[in-house]
Scaffold this active site. Structure first.
Site, short mmCIF file in Angstrom:
data_model
loop_
_atom_site.label_atom_id
_atom_site.label_comp_id
_atom_site.label_asym_id
_atom_site.label_seq_id
_atom_site.Cartn_x
_atom_site.Cartn_y
_atom_site.Cartn_z
N LYS A 59 -1.06 3.59 -1.79
CA LYS A 59 -0.54 2.44 -2.52
C LYS A 59 -0.77 2.59 -4.02
O LYS A 59 -1.90 2.79 -4.48
CB LYS A 59 -1.20 1.16 -2.00
CG LYS A 59 -0.67 -0.13 -2.59
CD LYS A 59 -1.37 -1.33 -1.96
CE LYS A 59 -0.83 -2.64 -2.48
NZ LYS A 59 -1.55 -3.80 -1.88
N GLU A 111 0.35 -4.11 6.51
CA GLU A 111 -0.77 -3.70 5.66
C GLU A 111 -2.08 -4.15 6.32
O GLU A 111 -2.15 -5.23 6.92
CB GLU A 111 -0.62 -4.34 4.29
CG GLU A 111 -1.69 -3.94 3.28
CD GLU A 111 -1.48 -4.60 1.92
OE1 GLU A 111 -1.93 -4.02 0.92
OE2 GLU A 111 -0.88 -5.69 1.86
N CYS A 131 3.37 -3.61 0.18
CA CYS A 131 3.11 -4.98 -0.29
C CYS A 131 3.41 -5.21 -1.77
O CYS A 131 4.56 -5.34 -2.16
CB CYS A 131 1.68 -5.37 0.07
SG CYS A 131 1.39 -7.17 0.11
#
Length: 274
Positions: free
Chosen positions: A113, A43, A155
């Site tokens: 995301k 990321e 993440c």
């Protein structure tokens, strides 16, 4: 082909994209990459900025950097899962976009995301508010590839197992989790979360991570992992910049699923992430 090769690049990214691209190229040059090769980045690998406002500025140049990334794919003959790159949403914010490129440099998938990290953590930063300028994504992304069907996530997503169950329902065989876990949350939860996602979905889980003390003041956990569908850690980085590698064997994956058909036994199907 049932066996392919996956590489995860553990980086200590700074705030300047040109420096991070140089670091990546130098790391790739140390490897003899076995084909077909999928290289996975962490990321915020391209620009790990100090503030959301700085990230928004970097997003203005995203097309330029994407062009250089595409050339990197061609130079090394690799598929590249490019962690996250800030891409403008057209309304004054940006997406944390995970882009997948093939070995010809063509963009074959994009995932924005979904789950944004707004949390208080007992580290030197103390507070994280990713939603300040990041726009949350809305769609699950899985895509066919030479490495099996890939599921894209980022993440903080890893704490929401419903997302991964939908990927599994969509046929995912390898799940990518590029990350920049804090040292505090990483020490407590990193291995447990990633192994759990692998076990419950019976997928390979590949998590490229940021590591160390960063130019932006952040401290990240490292320990990039490649986990088998049985939950075994096939490869793990330490707390240094570098590359780890593992083979993906889809025949082994499907043997595990045949012996324990948890997807068929699952009585709780999800229709939220559509």
């Amino acid at each position: 082909m049932s066996i392919s090769h996956i590489y995860t690049v553990q980086m200590c990214s700074g705030t300047h994209p040109a420096h991070n691209l140089k670091q990546l190229r130098e790391l790739l040059e140390t490897q003899t990459l076995m084909q077909p090769a999928l290289v996975c980045l962490p990321e915020s690998w391209l620009a790990f900025c100090e503030t959301p406002q700085q990230t928004l500025v970097q997003a203005e140049e995203s097309l330029n950097w994407i062009g250089q990334i595409q050339q990197l794919c061609r130079d090394f003959d690799i598929w590249l899962a490019a962690g996250t790159i800030a891409i403008k949403d057209g309304e004054g914010r940006y997406y944390a976009a995970s882009l997948l490129f093939n070995n010809e440099g063509k963009e074959v998938a994009r995932y924005n995301k979904i789950h944004l990290f707004d949390a208080d953590v007992a580290d030197n930063a103390g507070q994280y508010r990713e939603s300040t300028l990041t726009r949350a994504g809305e769609h699950v992304t899985t895509v066919a590839s030479p490495f099996g069907r890939l599921g894209l996530s980022v993440c903080y997503d890893v704490r929401f197992p419903g997302l991964y169950q939908v990927m599994r329902e969509q046929g995912a065989e390898v799940i990518l989790v590029p990350s920049a876990f804090t040292t505090v949350t990483g020490d407590a939860h990193w291995h447990t979360l990633l192994r759990a996602r692998a076990i419950e979905t019976q997928c390979y889980v590949v998590a490229a991570a940021q590591v160390g003390h960063h130019e932006n003041g952040r401290q990240t956990y490292g320990h990039s992992l490649i986990v088998s569908p049985w939950g075994t850690c096939l490869a793990e980085a330490s707390t240094q910049v570098g590359i780890i590698h593992a083979q993906v064997d889809l025949a082994e994956l499907h043997a595990i699923r045949q012996k324990m058909p948890v997807a068929a036994h699952n009585r709780f199907k999800s229709d939220f992430y559509e």
